[in-house]
Scaffold this motif. Sequence first.
Motif, PDB file in Angstrom:
ATOM      1  N   VAL A   1      71.393 -32.900  35.143  1.00 35.92           N
ATOM      2  CA  VAL A   1      73.005 -33.761  34.432  1.00 35.92           C
ATOM      3  C   VAL A   1      73.642 -32.839  32.902  1.00 35.92           C
ATOM      4  N   TRP A   2      72.163 -33.487  32.395  1.00 36.65           N
ATOM      5  CA  TRP A   2      72.559 -32.979  31.119  1.00 36.65           C
ATOM      6  C   TRP A   2      71.998 -31.099  30.864  1.00 36.65           C
ATOM      7  N   MET A   3      71.209 -30.870  31.855  1.00 41.52           N
ATOM      8  CA  MET A   3      70.584 -28.978  31.443  1.00 41.52           C
ATOM      9  C   MET A   3      72.402 -28.418  32.271  1.00 41.52           C
ATOM     10  N   VAL A   4      72.874 -28.414  32.951  1.00 35.03           N
ATOM     11  CA  VAL A   4      73.857 -28.572  33.362  1.00 35.03           C
ATOM     12  C   VAL A   4      74.787 -28.328  32.412  1.00 35.03           C
ATOM     13  N   TRP A   5      75.545 -29.762  31.861  1.00 35.08           N
ATOM     14  CA  TRP A   5      76.154 -30.201  30.750  1.00 35.08           C
ATOM     15  C   TRP A   5      75.956 -28.736  29.776  1.00 35.08           C
ATOM     16  N   MET A   6      74.420 -28.917  29.022  1.00 38.48           N
ATOM     17  CA  MET A   6      74.032 -27.992  28.144  1.00 38.48           C
ATOM     18  C   MET A   6      74.472 -26.209  28.236  1.00 38.48           C
ATOM     19  N   ALA A   7      74.164 -25.862  29.489  1.00 39.47           N
ATOM     20  CA  ALA A   7      74.321 -25.049  29.881  1.00 39.47           C
ATOM     21  C   ALA A   7      75.649 -24.028  30.053  1.00 39.47           C
ATOM     22  N   ALA A   8      76.755 -25.616  30.094  1.00 40.06           N
ATOM     23  CA  ALA A   8      78.518 -24.877  30.526  1.00 40.06           C
ATOM     24  C   ALA A   8      78.609 -25.149  29.046  1.00 40.06           C
ATOM     25  N   PHE A   9      78.196 -26.038  28.008  1.00 44.99           N
ATOM     26  CA  PHE A   9      77.939 -25.533  26.960  1.00 44.99           C
ATOM     27  C   PHE A   9      78.202 -24.506  25.873  1.00 44.99           C
TER      28      PHE A   9
ATOM     29  N   THR B   1      81.820 -30.611  19.168  1.00 46.15           N
ATOM     30  CA  THR B   1      80.950 -31.422  17.800  1.00 46.15           C
ATOM     31  C   THR B   1      79.823 -31.837  18.307  1.00 46.15           C
ATOM     32  N   THR B   2      81.022 -32.913  18.770  1.00 46.40           N
ATOM     33  CA  THR B   2      80.773 -33.976  19.721  1.00 46.40           C
ATOM     34  C   THR B   2      80.139 -33.955  21.082  1.00 46.40           C
ATOM     35  N   GLN B   3      80.136 -33.042  21.750  1.00 50.46           N
ATOM     36  CA  GLN B   3      79.351 -32.324  22.623  1.00 50.46           C
ATOM     37  C   GLN B   3      78.598 -32.131  22.347  1.00 50.46           C
ATOM     38  N   ARG B   4      78.043 -31.323  20.995  1.00 47.30           N
ATOM     39  CA  ARG B   4      76.549 -30.997  21.235  1.00 47.30           C
ATOM     40  C   ARG B   4      75.679 -32.486  20.772  1.00 47.30           C
ATOM     41  N   THR B   5      76.290 -33.187  19.574  1.00 44.64           N
ATOM     42  CA  THR B   5      76.018 -34.219  19.651  1.00 44.64           C
ATOM     43  C   THR B   5      75.309 -35.079  20.928  1.00 44.64           C
ATOM     44  N   LEU B   6      76.134 -35.374  21.145  1.00 45.92           N
ATOM     45  CA  LEU B   6      75.796 -35.977  23.088  1.00 45.92           C
ATOM     46  C   LEU B   6      74.874 -35.414  23.973  1.00 45.92           C
ATOM     47  N   ILE B   7      74.620 -34.219  23.749  1.00 48.40           N
ATOM     48  CA  ILE B   7      74.492 -33.491  24.827  1.00 48.40           C
ATOM     49  C   ILE B   7      72.577 -33.183  23.939  1.00 48.40           C
TER      50      ILE B   7
ATOM     51  N   TRP C   1      62.381 -28.496  35.851  1.00 48.38           N
ATOM     52  CA  TRP C   1      61.842 -28.124  34.979  1.00 48.38           C
ATOM     53  C   TRP C   1      62.498 -27.589  33.439  1.00 48.38           C
ATOM     54  N   PRO C   2      63.209 -28.889  32.544  1.00 45.11           N
ATOM     55  CA  PRO C   2      64.399 -28.545  31.941  1.00 45.11           C
ATOM     56  C   PRO C   2      63.481 -27.902  30.796  1.00 45.11           C
ATOM     57  N   LEU C   3      62.438 -26.829  30.544  1.00 41.67           N
ATOM     58  CA  LEU C   3      61.454 -26.391  29.754  1.00 41.67           C
ATOM     59  C   LEU C   3      62.181 -24.870  29.927  1.00 41.67           C
ATOM     60  N   THR C   4      61.411 -24.939  31.207  1.00 40.07           N
ATOM     61  CA  THR C   4      61.751 -23.114  31.707  1.00 40.07           C
ATOM     62  C   THR C   4      63.143 -22.806  31.280  1.00 40.07           C
ATOM     63  N   PHE C   5      64.274 -24.002  31.949  1.00 37.38           N
ATOM     64  CA  PHE C   5      65.522 -24.031  32.050  1.00 37.38           C
ATOM     65  C   PHE C   5      65.943 -23.617  30.512  1.00 37.38           C
ATOM     66  N   TYR C   6      65.830 -24.028  30.267  1.00 35.76           N
ATOM     67  CA  TYR C   6      66.165 -24.278  28.258  1.00 35.76           C
ATOM     68  C   TYR C   6      65.906 -22.871  27.806  1.00 35.76           C
ATOM     69  N   LEU C   7      64.645 -22.599  28.387  1.00 29.78           N
ATOM     70  CA  LEU C   7      64.040 -20.472  27.963  1.00 29.78           C
ATOM     71  C   LEU C   7      65.379 -19.870  28.830  1.00 29.78           C
ATOM     72  N   LEU C   8      65.464 -20.004  29.962  1.00 33.32           N
ATOM     73  CA  LEU C   8      65.709 -18.920  30.681  1.00 33.32           C
ATOM     74  C   LEU C   8      67.311 -18.760  30.472  1.00 33.32           C
ATOM     75  N   HIS C   9      67.586 -20.164  30.866  1.00 39.32           N
ATOM     76  CA  HIS C   9      68.948 -19.869  30.648  1.00 39.32           C
ATOM     77  C   HIS C   9      70.316 -18.718  29.396  1.00 39.32           C
ATOM     78  N   GLN C  10      69.984 -18.911  28.371  1.00 41.54           N
ATOM     79  CA  GLN C  10      70.913 -18.260  27.679  1.00 41.54           C
ATOM     80  C   GLN C  10      70.503 -17.007  27.613  1.00 41.54           C
TER      81      GLN C  10
END
Length: 238
Positions: free
Chosen positions: A16-24, A47-53, A214-223
């Motif tokens: 859920v946090w990964m998808v939220w991050m991608a939407a952000f 800025t609040t969303q960034r803090t929560l994510i 797969w949080p690390l893979t997702f983090y590296l590839l999503h952007q």
Amino acid sequence: MPHDSRLPRLDALRAVWMVWMAAFHFAFNLAHFRLIEANFYVDPLWTTQRTLILSGFLFWAGLSQALAHEAGQSAPRFWRRWAQVAGAAALVSLGSALMFPNSWISFGVLHAFALMLPLLRWGLGRWPTGCLVALAALAWVLPGWVQHPVFDTRWTNWVGLVTHKPITEDFVPLLPWLAPLLLGWVAARQPGLRRWLAGPVPGAGRAWAGLGRWPLTFYLLHQPVLIAGLMAWMALAR
């Protein structure tokens, strides 16, 4: 955490946090290419969303590391994973330097993980719960009390006691961001939470749990994927 001891509910929450991050980040990209009007640096909506994510990711990481340690994760396994995170942090610095040469990322979220996870695993994680909670509270408020110019350089701003935020696309210093990581480690000591996380994930939640592995893979590839797709759409729309 060893594969056979994964907790699907924890993986689903992380997803859920990964998808939220991608939407952000997708919204950030729209603003970067001036497709929408939004200020991600001062507007509380962003800025609040960034803090929560960010808090959520650090909390899940602390909780996961505590559970992995208790499940018997060996030191070599830990350091192999650490090397992946540290290598990914270096890639983020390189990629951001190419895209944002004046505000490249020298100490972002992956750099923070590379620093804080060994600190937690081999030191702070042995402290009593009350001490960890007190330290988390201190870590969260200390940057508001103590700042000094000596911490304003790229070599020292990772501590977090800066007099002003550095010009960078991501900045996750030790203080205050050690706090949610510590609280995640503390949360892993709570039997009620651990029993809940061990429960099954119904229906479509199983797909979320799969993504959350797969949080690390997702983090590296999503952007790169989001940016490439957006640039392709802009080119075709001309």
